[in-house]
Write an enzyme that holds these catalytic residues in place. Sequence first.
Site, mmCIF file in Angstrom:
data_model
loop_
_atom_site.group_PDB
_atom_site.id
_atom_site.type_symbol
_atom_site.label_atom_id
_atom_site.label_comp_id
_atom_site.label_asym_id
_atom_site.label_seq_id
_atom_site.Cartn_x
_atom_site.Cartn_y
_atom_site.Cartn_z
ATOM 1 N N ALA A 91 0.953 6.261 -0.277
ATOM 2 C CA ALA A 91 -0.122 5.621 -1.032
ATOM 3 C C ALA A 91 -1.416 5.640 -0.246
ATOM 4 C CB ALA A 91 0.284 4.194 -1.393
ATOM 5 N N CYS B 221 10.719 10.759 1.873
ATOM 6 C CA CYS B 221 11.727 11.268 0.942
ATOM 7 C C CYS B 221 12.571 12.370 1.551
ATOM 8 C CB CYS B 221 11.060 11.805 -0.310
ATOM 9 S SG CYS B 221 10.009 10.593 -1.073
ATOM 10 N N VAL C 198 -2.327 -4.402 11.606
ATOM 11 C CA VAL C 198 -3.366 -5.361 11.203
ATOM 12 C C VAL C 198 -2.819 -6.767 11.404
ATOM 13 C CG1 VAL C 198 -4.736 -6.197 9.273
ATOM 14 C CG2 VAL C 198 -4.320 -3.755 9.551
ATOM 15 N N ALA D 88 -1.874 -0.904 1.344
ATOM 16 C CA ALA D 88 -0.723 -0.057 1.016
ATOM 17 C C ALA D 88 0.284 -0.249 2.128
ATOM 18 C CB ALA D 88 -1.160 1.399 0.886
#
Lengths: 168, 629, 412
Positions: C11, C42, C76, C101
């Site tokens: 994302a 994936c 963060v 995200a």
Amino acid sequence: MKQKRLYHNASLCDGCGLCQLVCALEHCGQWNHYQSRIKIVNDMEREAFYAVCCTQCEEAPCILTCLMNTIYKQPGSDITVRDLYHCIGCRACELACPFDAAVFDVIQEKVVNCDLCGGRPLCVEYCPNHALTYDYPGDQADKKRNQAALQRFGTSLLEVFKFSGKEG
Amino acid sequence: MFGYAGKMLEVDLSTQKIKTRKLEPDLARDYIGGIGFNARILYDEIPAGADPLGPDNVLVFSVGCLVGTPFPTASRMEVSAKSPLSDGFGSSNSGAFLGLRLKCAGYDGLIIKGQAQKPVYLLIEEDTTEIKEASFIWGKDAWESIDLLKARHYGAEIMLIGQAGENLVRFASIENGYYDGFGRTGMGAVMGSKKLKAVVVRGSKPIVPADPQGVLELSAKGQKLIKSASSYQAFCAYGTMNATIPYGGFNALSVHNYSRGTLPDWKQKAGRQIVDIYGSRHIACQSCIIACGHLAEINEGKYAGTLVKDMEITPTVSYSSNVGLSTEASIKSSELCQRYGIDMSSSGSVIAFAMELYQKGIINKDDVGYELAFGDDDAAFALLRDISLRQGIGDILAEGVKRAAEHWPGADDYAIHVKGVEVPMIDPRGRWSTWTLGMLTNIRGGDHLRCRNPVENLRYNENLHYYQKERFGFKKPMYDRLDMPENLKSAAIDLESDTVDIAIMSKWAEDLINLYNSVGICIRPPVMETIGPTILAELYTCMTGIPMSPDELMMGSERAWNLMKLFNIRHGEVASDSKFPRRFYRELQSGNIVDEDKVQAVLEQYWQARGWDSGTGHPLPETEKRLGI
Amino acid sequence: MRIIIIGNGAAGNQAAQTIQNYDPEAEITILGAESIPFYSACALPDYLVGWIKRDQLFLRSSLDRHRVEICLGQAVEDIKPDRQAVSAGGKLLFYDRLIIASGSRPILPNIPGTELPGNFVIKSVYDIDRILSYNPRRIAVIGSGNIGIEVAEALASRGCQVSIIEMMSRIMPRLFDEQPAMLIRNILEENGVEIHTGEKAREVIGKNRAEGLITDCRRISCDAVIWAAGVRQNTELARAAGIEIGGLGGIKVDLQMKTSHPAIYACGDCVETSDLLTGKPALCLLWSCAKAQAEVAARNCLGEEIIYPGALKLIAEEAYGKPCMAAGLLEEELDRTGLKIIEKETENTYHRILIKNERIMGIQAVGSMEAMGPLLYFMKKMIAPSEIKRIINSPALLKNMPWMLAIDKYWQ
């Protein structure tokens, strides 16, 4: 920049399958109907033959679906190209393609699409009836195609399918 | 092995054993493919005197070796077995998509032996082959059966028999999909005798050529050559229908069981315009650039709703002229023949034969159950049904004209056959040519498709009784273009007198067509006119990597032809079998009869040209040695 | 415009890519907690088997390094929405728009023994590296979602003995109905994967490392346990910043992917969107959804007004070479009244299409994915089956939409 595209005129097609043969031979050096990037759907009941091939969608679902980010638009054009080194052959793009036009190449075990033979499509060269043409989008056939989709599905489908000749 | 799939599938239905047979490189090189393989296998594996409808008969399907290339028309496969009609080499050719699919399933050929106890069908997939129970389609017509099989095996190519094949009608055909078929010499009866209802093929294995680039280039060249043929445009537009009018004009049409030479309304019934009226679109076989097949559609009238691949000369002449039906009824007859799985040429001849017997009073309403008259479509279709289902008189007629004629005294005069196979389409009394001699020399009996002049002259019909020659009718550029060895060309064609030597040309034409049937390309006139052994040899080398010269290629084809002749001799063919039906020699037609002695003389010339004994027509030992049989 | 993206996953990268494409002037900063470049999660099972090399996991990125700053290994600490800033590594970074995200993490249940060595989750490249270096021989996989199944197959292909433990009565309970699930189960079991359904893991036993697993009904001896029993959204940062969290545990966003705070957008695994078919809130933890959401979020950041139509559950995977796919809803999730089920079964394939109120609500396929692409789109666009039928039966319309013919076989 708009690129030339492949167009198929179903009313001229005899269904001889030459395009599939030359495509497979050119790309893999062997004939295997699953290897051909263009598929002729032979439909005797409806007395017609239809070609299924990558339409080079503007906002291609395959690009969005790719798990490995290997599909992208060729810089400077709108041809959908693939970076086959990173392709893991998960076939997600094959599933996502609304046109059924992504082809699983069984030799490389990767999914491929029509690459327009680098600007000189062999299938067009070999087509005996000129049912396949290589032309700029926005011509008559393209408009008709759009109109048909518009009538059937309303505009909403156009947004998803992003028919190639929308502006043309 | 490049170009070939490399193995053949052998199925013994008696023991239910399935094995694969490796394709020997020697066999591949010497017999090329298609009919060549069939000739070798049949010659080796069918014992003399075998019952064509018994377990000893072997049914072989072989794919042409060029199938899988983009070379135009490379789609054909050949089926052979001992014919129940002629008791000799039975063979039939068909195109469409089946051959390629069988090759993609990994097999160059399919050999079927023995006899199953119960109805079965064969499912061939890439690595597995299964003999499956077929009672759910046994007794159903071909189209219904295809629908049922397609629902089970999506995307498969299917060949199968209809009711005619199941009932062992001696001229039953094997249907190749809905619209195509292996028509002649009763291959469907052989398949029916083995209780094999259908062969379903699916496959996606690759066919790998030795030199793909070369194959592509030669295919492009072949495409260009065929497009340059003089008959190309006409053939693309109207297919084989082009030839219907000239034959009517030559008085050489088979009208009402060969009792007349043309019909007054023939031009309205069979001309190009009926393609425009009924034909809706072209349909091509695999790789074909000609697409001579048309989908015919009838929208109104008695046969409204009929939709069939038609507009071909065979059903048109067989039913429109020989039986005398209307054009629409002849289109309907194609559908019925496809559904019953019966040969259009032979069934048309048999119906015409029965109608003439009825006309002459040899059979009557009590025998048939209804009235028979030329042009009566209801009667013709009722008879077609009776033959296919072997009901009533149909049981006798299903044996073919030769055998049926033995039932009624005097019927023999009206049985139009050569070696038991009904003669289609063209009357040698109206037009004598390489083609008509070919009906006598043809390995599969009275048939028109194995010997045709490569440049067929449909413009002139002047040399009616000049048995050894026919008019060439073309200018020098055409002569120069012909792909034929120079010495043979000058011997066969004399430009000064504008004639072709029929005996020499027959040999060349037969070998050429046999070569086409071996490599798997089509004998449509635009191809015959332009494609010769030179380009095929190059293509063969590119495809398989086996070095091959044009001469060797032609010799391979000749080898197969001789082998088939030897097969016929072993199974009882004698020289006196090579004769036309009595009617052609005795009954005047368009002012002519065929002169028996003169025909015999040309035949002997032909035997000589082939290197066969001029008295018996047997291949001479030195010929066998030269060919290495 | 200064845009900060938290998260270096699908994302995050897609958002950066979209912003770069639409606004060449924007300054973009990506803050990734992992100190590893953008890779495809994936493909981890493929890497686990060894089908692909480690370097193939890392993806081609066409981000312009001069305009996009990528800070890896930079977690963060805090979002300060009122000051339009985030603090990371002790510094304050100011933004005009923030895209969260932050993704998700696998759940480790609160049962004894999960702290022992030999307990693994599947989330990052490091997890796979750890499994590979641990080199287990007998493995219990807890959970039979698509991750569980893929990992089980991957490990079995490496020669390990694998047991799958599933709490529900069938495998892949959220993806497949009873019958297709059974078919997939058969495929797996034929290939030697042991499957126990209707059991719950109770305890991991072992002294210094995992030596076995105790479930409701049995004791399985194994040297590794892989937890693939679901994931939890990483919403702590958002929660601490006072951003509204939805009822399912994801960050609540509107159709434009905007959170309760006007300058903050969110996309990817960490959000809670609505389901495309039902319109109800739903979690969608898929790569393609993440990318689609990221694109919508990024363009809305730049002032466009794009609507995200909703997430569609879509899973495609191969079980020992047999493609399986499921999309949309399950039979049990739908009201029985007026439900029409089309089932097509051949020897090797199984297809199931659920239709309700003239809409395709679910598709499940085992064995072949042929023609599923067009079907999916009809599902997404909510086009009535009768309309599809009409097109298929009209040659004139088909000429313009030949691909529709491929789905013909499902409508007979």
